[in-house]
Design a protein around this motif. Structure first.
Motif, PDB file in Angstrom:
ATOM      1  N   THR A   9      57.821 -20.616 -94.171  1.00 54.09           N
ATOM      2  CA  THR A   9      58.025 -20.311 -92.726  1.00 54.09           C
ATOM      3  C   THR A   9      56.234 -20.614 -92.855  1.00 54.09           C
ATOM      4  OG1 THR A   9      59.140 -19.016 -92.538  1.00 54.09           O
ATOM      5  CG2 THR A   9      57.756 -18.839 -90.827  1.00 54.09           C
ATOM      6  N   ASP A 187      62.336 -21.549 -76.141  1.00 51.30           N
ATOM      7  CA  ASP A 187      62.855 -22.153 -76.763  1.00 51.30           C
ATOM      8  C   ASP A 187      63.095 -22.563 -78.042  1.00 51.30           C
ATOM      9  OD1 ASP A 187      64.078 -20.763 -74.804  1.00 51.30           O
ATOM     10  OD2 ASP A 187      64.722 -22.276 -73.372  1.00 51.30           O
ATOM     11  N   LEU A 188      62.102 -22.860 -78.145  1.00 54.36           N
ATOM     12  CA  LEU A 188      61.760 -23.847 -79.334  1.00 54.36           C
ATOM     13  C   LEU A 188      61.791 -23.046 -80.754  1.00 54.36           C
ATOM     14  CD1 LEU A 188      59.188 -27.024 -78.156  1.00 54.36           C
ATOM     15  CD2 LEU A 188      62.093 -26.694 -78.179  1.00 54.36           C
ATOM     16  N   ILE A 189      62.041 -22.274 -80.624  1.00 53.72           N
ATOM     17  CA  ILE A 189      61.493 -21.845 -81.705  1.00 53.72           C
ATOM     18  C   ILE A 189      62.809 -20.981 -82.093  1.00 53.72           C
ATOM     19  CG2 ILE A 189      60.407 -18.993 -82.738  1.00 53.72           C
ATOM     20  CD1 ILE A 189      58.552 -19.719 -80.302  1.00 53.72           C
ATOM     21  N   PRO A 190      63.203 -21.122 -83.506  1.00 51.78           N
ATOM     22  CA  PRO A 190      64.481 -20.237 -84.002  1.00 51.78           C
ATOM     23  C   PRO A 190      65.234 -19.088 -83.490  1.00 51.78           C
ATOM     24  CG  PRO A 190      63.953 -21.475 -85.333  1.00 51.78           C
ATOM     25  CD  PRO A 190      62.576 -21.479 -84.415  1.00 51.78           C
ATOM     26  N   PRO A 191      66.285 -19.013 -82.775  1.00 54.09           N
ATOM     27  CA  PRO A 191      66.733 -17.286 -82.851  1.00 54.09           C
ATOM     28  C   PRO A 191      65.615 -16.131 -83.697  1.00 54.09           C
ATOM     29  CG  PRO A 191      68.208 -18.870 -82.227  1.00 54.09           C
ATOM     30  CD  PRO A 191      67.734 -20.070 -83.288  1.00 54.09           C
ATOM     31  N   ARG A 192      66.053 -16.283 -84.890  1.00 57.68           N
ATOM     32  CA  ARG A 192      66.406 -15.917 -86.160  1.00 57.68           C
ATOM     33  C   ARG A 192      64.621 -14.968 -86.096  1.00 57.68           C
ATOM     34  NH1 ARG A 192      66.633 -20.462 -88.868  1.00 57.68           N
ATOM     35  NH2 ARG A 192      64.477 -21.021 -90.645  1.00 57.68           N
ATOM     36  N   LEU A 193      63.179 -15.933 -85.748  1.00 59.63           N
ATOM     37  CA  LEU A 193      62.469 -16.081 -86.005  1.00 59.63           C
ATOM     38  C   LEU A 193      61.267 -15.457 -84.705  1.00 59.63           C
ATOM     39  CD1 LEU A 193      61.010 -19.341 -87.712  1.00 59.63           C
ATOM     40  CD2 LEU A 193      61.410 -17.252 -88.971  1.00 59.63           C
ATOM     41  N   ARG A 194      62.875 -15.322 -82.995  1.00 70.04           N
ATOM     42  CA  ARG A 194      61.885 -14.846 -81.898  1.00 70.04           C
ATOM     43  C   ARG A 194      61.184 -13.670 -82.295  1.00 70.04           C
ATOM     44  NH1 ARG A 194      66.353 -17.748 -78.278  1.00 70.04           N
ATOM     45  NH2 ARG A 194      65.661 -20.413 -78.760  1.00 70.04           N
ATOM     46  N   THR A 197      58.133 -13.709 -83.411  1.00 75.33           N
ATOM     47  CA  THR A 197      57.159 -14.509 -83.033  1.00 75.33           C
ATOM     48  C   THR A 197      56.840 -13.530 -81.022  1.00 75.33           C
ATOM     49  OG1 THR A 197      57.679 -16.381 -83.463  1.00 75.33           O
ATOM     50  CG2 THR A 197      57.303 -16.670 -81.306  1.00 75.33           C
TER      51      THR A 197
END
Length: 360
Positions: A9, A187-194, A197
Motif C-alpha cells: 500500500t 469511490d476510486l478508493i478500494p472499500p477496505r481502505l476507505r 483514507t
C-alpha cells in the motif's frame, strides 16, 4: 522478497504521489489557474455549505456559490483598490518633487562613484524633461503608452488576462461540484481502505483549516504592524500602504516587494525635500526589515508552522523547495501540501513503529 500488504500500500501511494508531482512539474504553467481555483474552492466551500444549510434547502446552491464568489472578488478588488489613493496622491507629488529629487540624486551619486574611479555623465535636464513630459500628459496618452507596453509583452498580458477570467470560472464550477468531485475520488478508493483514507483526510482537513486560520492571523498582524510603523515615521499614506502590504503577504515575496517599493516611493516624494534621502532609507529599512524578520522568523513559523505541526526550519525549507520545483505555484501551495505530507509521514511513522520491522 515478499512484501507485506502495508508495504504494498505504501509503495502504491508513493508511486502515485511521485507521478502526481511529475505531472505538476511538467504542466505547472497550464495548471496554475486550476490549482489556484482548487485552493480557493477548498477554502470557500465551508462558506457555501454554511449558506446552503442556513437556507435549509430553500436557497439554490448556485445562488450561495455566486454570493460567496462575489464577496471574495469584492474583497480582492478592495485590497487592489487600496492603491488608488496611493497613486492619486503620489502622481502630483511626483510632478513636483521629481526635478528636485533627480538633482539631489545626481549631486550625491557622482561624487560617491568618483571615489571608486567611476565617472558617470548624467544628462539630468534631458531625463527630467522626458519624464515630466509623460507625467504631464493627459489620460489618453498614458493609456496609449500602457497599451503599447502591453503589446511588447503580449504573452505576459495575455496570460494575466486569461488567468483573471479563467480562475473565477473554474472556481464557480468547483464550488458547485466540490462535494460530488470529492465523492467521485473517494469511490476510486478500494472499500477496505476507505476507513483509513477517511481518517487521513479528516486529519489533513483539520490541519489545513488551522493553516488557513494561522495565515489569516499573520496577514492581519502584519497589516497593523506596517501601518503603525509607517505612521510613526510620519508617512501620510501609512494606512493604505501598510494594509496593502500586510494583506498581500499571502503571496510570498511579491506582496512584500510591492509594499516596499510603494513605501519607498511615497517616502522619497514626501520627505526628500525636508529630510533628504536618508530619512526614507531609514524608514524603509527599519519598518520593512523588522517586518520581514518578524514574519519569517516568528509569525509564520509560530502561528502557521506550529498550528500545522511543522518545525520553523521545515516551513522555511518547504517554501524554498516548492518555489524551486514549481515556481510561483509552488510557493502558494508549499505549506498546505507540506501539512498534508506531514499527516502522511506521521501515519507512516506510526505504522512503522508498530510493525515487525521495528519490533524485530
Amino acid at each position: 522478497m515478499q512484501f507485506t500488504p502495508p508495504q504494498k500500500t505504501f509503495a502504491a501511494w508513493s508511486l502515485i504521489a511521485a507521478l502526481l508531482a511529475c505531472v505538476l512539474w511538467l504542466l505547472a504553467p497550464v495548471l496554475t489557474p486550476f490549482v489556484v481555483a482548487a485552493v480557493l474552492a477548498y477554502a470557500l466551500t465551508p462558506m457555501v455549505d454554511w449558506l446552503d444549510d442556513l437556507g435549509r434547502g430553500r436557497i439554490p446552491r448556485m445562488l450561495a456559490v455566486i454570493v460567496v464568489e462575489l464577496v471574495f472578488i469584492v474583497a480582492v478588488l478592495a485590497v487592489l483598490l487600496l492603491m488608488v489613493p496611493i497613486v492619486a496622491k503620489e502622481l502630483p507629488l511626483l510632478r513636483e518633487q521629481l526635478p528636485v529629487l533627480m538633482d539631489s540624486v545626481s549631486t550625491t551619486l557622482k561624487p560617491w562613484l568618483a571615489q571608486f574611479g567611476i565617472h558617470v555623465a548624467l544628462d539630468v535636464a534631458s531625463i527630467k524633461s522626458f519624464v515630466l513630459t509623460h507625467l504631464n500628459g493627459n489620460v489618453e496618452d498614458v493609456v496609449g503608452s500602457l497599451l503599447a507596453s502591453l503589446k511588447l509583452g503580449g504573452s505576459v498580458a495575455f496570460s494575466l488576462i486569461g488567468n483573471a477570467i479563467l480562475i473565477p470560472v473554474a472556481l464557480f464550477y468547483l464550488l458547485m461540484d466540490w462535494d460530488r468531485l470529492v465523492g467521485q475520488v473517494r469511490d476510486l478508493i478500494p472499500p477496505r481502505l476507505r476507513g483509513s483514507t477517511d481518517s487521513f483526510m479528516a486529519e489533513a482537513d483539520s490541519v489545513l483549516g488551522q493553516y488557513l486560520r494561522g495565515q489569516l492571523l499573520v496577514m492581519l498582524i502584519l497589516a497593523v504592524f506596517y501601518s503603525v510603523g509607517l505612521a510613526l515615521f510620519g508617512l501620510d499614506l501609512a494606512l493604505p500602504i501598510g494594509i496593502f502590504t500586510g494583506l498581500a503577504i499571502f503571496v510570498p515575496y511579491l506582496g512584500f516587494g510591492i509594499g516596499l517599493v510603494l513605501a519607498a516611493l511615497a517616502g522619497l516624494l514626501e520627505f526628500s525635500a525636508a529630510s533628504g534621502l536618508g530619512y526614507t532609507v531609514i524608514m524603509v529599512a527599519v519598518v520593512y526589515g523588522a517586518g520581514q524578520v518578524v514574519e519569517s522568523l516568528f509569525l509564520t513559523p509560530r502561528l502557521v508552522g506550529e498550528r500545522i505541526g511543522l518545525h520553523p526550519l521545515a516551513v522555511i525549507f518547504a517554501l524554498l523547495a516548492f518555489g524551486q520545483l514549481f515556481g510561483f505555484v509552488g510557493v502558494l501551495i508549499a505549506l498546505p501540501v507540506s501539512a498534508v505530507l506531514l499527516v502522511a509521514i506521521r501515519r507512516v511513522r506510526t505504522g512503522y513503529l508498530a510493525s515487525g520491522l521495528y519490533q524485530g
